[in-house]
Each structure stands twice: as C-alpha cells, then as structure tokens.
Motif scaffolding. Structure first.
Motif, short mmCIF file in Angstrom:
data_model
loop_
_atom_site.label_atom_id
_atom_site.label_comp_id
_atom_site.label_asym_id
_atom_site.label_seq_id
_atom_site.Cartn_x
_atom_site.Cartn_y
_atom_site.Cartn_z
N LEU A 1 36.80 40.03 38.21
CA LEU A 1 38.04 39.92 38.99
C LEU A 1 37.83 39.03 40.20
N TYR A 2 36.73 39.21 40.90
CA TYR A 2 36.46 38.42 42.09
C TYR A 2 36.31 36.94 41.76
N SER B 1 39.68 35.46 40.23
CA SER B 1 40.74 35.33 41.24
C SER B 1 40.46 34.19 42.20
N LEU C 1 43.63 34.26 35.59
CA LEU C 1 44.27 35.51 35.99
C LEU C 1 44.64 36.36 34.77
N ARG D 1 43.74 40.49 33.85
CA ARG D 1 45.01 41.12 34.20
C ARG D 1 44.93 42.64 34.33
N ILE E 1 43.73 43.35 37.75
CA ILE E 1 44.72 42.98 38.77
C ILE E 1 45.65 44.14 39.05
N THR F 1 42.94 41.10 44.63
CA THR F 1 43.24 39.89 43.85
C THR F 1 43.93 38.85 44.70
N VAL G 1 42.55 35.17 45.67
CA VAL G 1 43.31 33.97 45.31
C VAL G 1 43.59 33.17 46.57
#
Length: 100
Positions: A4-5, A8, A59, A63, A66, A73, A77
């Motif tokens: 995720l890190y 994003s 992304l 998801r 997120i 997130t 971003v």
C-alpha cells in the motif's frame, strides 16, 4: 501493508508526472519526454495518459488496503505528488530552453 505504501506513493508520483505532459500536449506544445528530445503534442498527450493509467493501476492493485486505510493512502499519494512536483520544478527550472 508495505505494498500500500509503495503503490500509493508511486501512484502520486506518476499522476504528478502525467500532468505537465498532458497539459502541454492538449495545448499543442512540444515538451520533453523520456525519448530524449522535445516530442510532439500528440506524443505528450499519450505519455501523460500512460502516466495516469499507471497511477490508476497501482491504486487498483492495492484497492482492498485502501478501504482499510484511506487516510494513509491519501497522505502517501499526496507525498508522491509533492516530491515528484518538487523534482520536476527543480529539473525544469534549470533547463535552458524553458528559461529564456
């Protein structure tokens, strides 16, 4: 979670990089692309669009994370957008063709 890190942050970076190419392209101006020389407006629109697709794809890959961590997130971003924006600003402010 580390996916995720990374996803994003790079989604923000790719989105930020797509903006100047897309804007220059739709206004009919040449702009540098990774091909090494100023490219046509059409190439820049395509290159900007490709950056947006990569950002959305990154992304989409994460998801499910997120939904669990929307604030993280958006912060990552945003960090990607900010850092890419600063790098682009520093790069283009030193370019002789754009600083006449």
């Amino acid at each position: 979670m580390w996916e995720l890190y990374v996803a994003s942050f790079f989604a923000g970076a790719f989105a930020a990089n797509g903006v100047p190419h897309f804007v220059k392209g739709v206004t009919g101006q040449k702009h540098m692309t990774p091909f090494g020389r100023p490219s046509s407006a059409v190439v820049n629109v395509a290159w900007g669009w490709a950056n947006f697709v990569v950002a959305a794809g990154l992304l989409a890959v994460v998801r499910s994370h997120i939904r669990l961590h929307p604030l993280r997130t958006m912060c990552l971003v945003g960090a990607g957008v900010l850092i890419m924006g600063l790098l682009l600003a520093m790069t283009w402010s030193k370019h002789p063709e754009y600083n006449k």
